[in-house]
Design a protein around this motif. Structure first.
Motif, short mmCIF file in Angstrom:
data_model
loop_
_atom_site.label_atom_id
_atom_site.label_comp_id
_atom_site.label_asym_id
_atom_site.label_seq_id
_atom_site.Cartn_x
_atom_site.Cartn_y
_atom_site.Cartn_z
N LYS A 152 0.84 -1.21 0.00
CA LYS A 152 0.00 0.00 0.00
C LYS A 152 0.87 1.26 0.00
O LYS A 152 0.53 2.26 -0.63
CB LYS A 152 -0.94 -0.01 1.21
N GLU A 153 1.98 1.20 0.73
CA GLU A 153 2.91 2.35 0.72
C GLU A 153 3.48 2.57 -0.67
O GLU A 153 3.60 3.70 -1.14
CB GLU A 153 4.05 2.10 1.73
N VAL A 154 3.86 1.47 -1.33
CA VAL A 154 4.40 1.56 -2.69
C VAL A 154 3.36 2.15 -3.65
O VAL A 154 3.68 3.01 -4.47
CB VAL A 154 4.85 0.17 -3.18
N ARG A 160 3.50 10.22 -6.60
CA ARG A 160 4.50 11.24 -6.26
C ARG A 160 5.74 11.10 -7.14
O ARG A 160 6.31 12.09 -7.60
CB ARG A 160 4.87 11.13 -4.78
N LEU A 161 6.16 9.86 -7.36
CA LEU A 161 7.35 9.63 -8.19
C LEU A 161 7.08 10.06 -9.63
O LEU A 161 7.93 10.73 -10.25
CB LEU A 161 7.73 8.15 -8.14
N VAL A 180 17.77 13.02 -12.03
CA VAL A 180 16.91 12.14 -12.83
C VAL A 180 17.32 10.69 -12.64
O VAL A 180 16.48 9.80 -12.53
CB VAL A 180 16.98 12.53 -14.32
N GLN A 181 18.62 10.43 -12.58
CA GLN A 181 19.08 9.06 -12.39
C GLN A 181 18.67 8.53 -11.02
O GLN A 181 18.38 7.33 -10.87
CB GLN A 181 20.59 8.99 -12.58
N ALA A 182 18.60 9.42 -10.02
CA ALA A 182 18.12 9.01 -8.70
C ALA A 182 16.63 8.63 -8.77
O ALA A 182 16.20 7.65 -8.15
CB ALA A 182 18.33 10.13 -7.69
N LEU A 183 15.87 9.40 -9.56
CA LEU A 183 14.46 9.07 -9.74
C LEU A 183 14.30 7.73 -10.47
O LEU A 183 13.42 6.93 -10.14
CB LEU A 183 13.75 10.18 -10.52
N ALA A 184 15.18 7.47 -11.44
CA ALA A 184 15.13 6.21 -12.18
C ALA A 184 15.43 5.03 -11.25
O ALA A 184 14.80 3.97 -11.34
CB ALA A 184 16.13 6.23 -13.33
N GLN A 185 16.37 5.23 -10.33
CA GLN A 185 16.68 4.17 -9.37
C GLN A 185 15.49 3.89 -8.45
O GLN A 185 15.18 2.73 -8.14
CB GLN A 185 17.91 4.55 -8.55
N LYS A 186 14.82 4.96 -8.05
CA LYS A 186 13.65 4.78 -7.20
C LYS A 186 12.54 4.08 -7.98
O LYS A 186 11.83 3.22 -7.45
CB LYS A 186 13.16 6.14 -6.69
N TRP A 187 12.38 4.46 -9.26
CA TRP A 187 11.38 3.84 -10.13
C TRP A 187 11.62 2.33 -10.20
O TRP A 187 10.71 1.52 -10.01
CB TRP A 187 11.49 4.47 -11.52
N GLY A 189 13.25 0.54 -8.13
CA GLY A 189 13.04 -0.06 -6.82
C GLY A 189 11.58 -0.38 -6.55
O GLY A 189 11.25 -1.45 -6.02
N LEU A 190 10.70 0.53 -6.96
CA LEU A 190 9.26 0.29 -6.76
C LEU A 190 8.77 -0.85 -7.64
O LEU A 190 7.95 -1.67 -7.20
CB LEU A 190 8.47 1.57 -7.05
N VAL A 191 9.27 -0.89 -8.88
CA VAL A 191 8.90 -2.00 -9.77
C VAL A 191 9.36 -3.32 -9.18
O VAL A 191 8.64 -4.33 -9.19
CB VAL A 191 9.51 -1.80 -11.17
N SER A 192 10.58 -3.33 -8.64
CA SER A 192 11.13 -4.55 -8.06
C SER A 192 10.32 -5.01 -6.86
O SER A 192 10.12 -6.22 -6.66
CB SER A 192 12.59 -4.32 -7.66
N GLU A 193 9.82 -4.06 -6.08
CA GLU A 193 9.00 -4.45 -4.93
C GLU A 193 7.69 -5.08 -5.39
O GLU A 193 7.17 -5.99 -4.76
CB GLU A 193 8.74 -3.24 -4.04
N PHE A 194 7.14 -4.59 -6.50
CA PHE A 194 5.90 -5.15 -7.02
C PHE A 194 6.13 -6.54 -7.59
O PHE A 194 5.32 -7.45 -7.40
CB PHE A 194 5.32 -4.24 -8.10
N THR A 195 7.24 -6.71 -8.32
CA THR A 195 7.49 -7.97 -9.01
C THR A 195 8.30 -8.97 -8.18
O THR A 195 8.44 -10.12 -8.59
CB THR A 195 8.25 -7.72 -10.32
N GLY A 196 8.84 -8.50 -7.07
CA GLY A 196 9.69 -9.39 -6.29
C GLY A 196 11.00 -9.70 -6.99
O GLY A 196 11.67 -10.68 -6.67
#
Length: 237
Positions: A152-154, A160-161, A180-187, A189-196
């Motif tokens: 839910k946090e993700v 916001r991202l 921008v590269q920091a935003l890409a890393q966060k992006w 990271g969120l995808v990875s949390e969704f997909t495991g």
């Protein structure tokens, strides 16, 4: 004997694909004309059918080639694998039907739920069956149940991202910029949390985003430029 163009018209497999299968040694035509044009036999057609079934099962071309040369390979086994996958897909579709019927009854009694929300829910449910295998669905459900608070946090972080990425795009910030590269890393990271971290699940998610006009109410026409921008940040272009 079948010429490559005739086979392409009848099978729906493009000439380019047939040429590629020949080039990599996956499906080499058994004959040729005096002018050197490819000619396919009935046996070649049977092998093409096996290749397509294995591709539908999710195997790469390299894996298909390996499977076809296995000692325990048999056309019947390939067909049975595909039948089992179809049975699982039918079972998944039936579960989705039950979910939708129950959801429909709930929404009928909840006057505050808008038609748009209803459509988005249906879109999400039907899209799941289109792009994810039963195994992927089961893994996602297990991960969601075990990490529901974090999931839910993700989900709350994504808007916001995306707003932050869009802001950098609007300013004309180059993708190579550290921000921008920091935003890409966060992006990522969120995808990875969704997909495991599952690469196959990531591929299914990518295919859905590339193919559908909307996903969960998001306009993909607006989303795709952001995805391309983030990809350029990943590669440093």
């Amino acid at each position: 004997m079948w010429k490559v163009g005739e086979l392409a018209r009848r099978s729906g497999v493009t000439v380019r694909t047939l040429h590629h299968y020949h080039d990599i040694g996956l499906l080499v035509p058994s004959g040729s004309t005096g002018a050197g044009h490819r000619l396919y036999t009935d046996a070649d057609l049977a092998k093409l059918q096996q290749i397509l079934v294995l591709r539908q099962l999710g195997l790469t071309l390299e894996q298909v080639g390996e499977y076809l040369t296995r000692d325990d390979y048999s056309p019947r086994a390939v067909i049975e694998l595909r039948l089992q996958q179809l049975r699982e897909q039918i079972a998944t579709a039936d579960r989705l039907r039950v979910q939708l019927e129950g959801l429909s009854r709930l929404l009928d009694r909840a006057e505050i739920v808008s038609a748009e929300q209803f459509l988005q829910t249906i879109e999400a449910l039907t899209m799941i069956d289109k792009y994810y295998t039963p195994e992927q669905l089961a893994n996602m459900q297990e991960r969601y149940s075990a990490n529901i608070d974090r999931i839910k946090e993700v989900e709350a972080e994504w808007p916001r991202l995306m707003a932050a990425v869009q802001a950098e795009m609007d300013k004309g910030t180059p993708p190579t910029d550290p921000a921008v590269q920091a935003l890409a890393q966060k992006w990522d990271g969120l995808v990875s949390e969704f997909t495991g971290g599952d690469p196959n699940l990531q591929a299914s998610l990518k295919k859905m985003y590339e193919s559908e006009p909307t996903v969960a109410g998001m306009d993909m026409g607006k989303m795709r430029p952001m995805m391309e921008y983030v990809q350029r940040a990943r590669t440093g272009e």
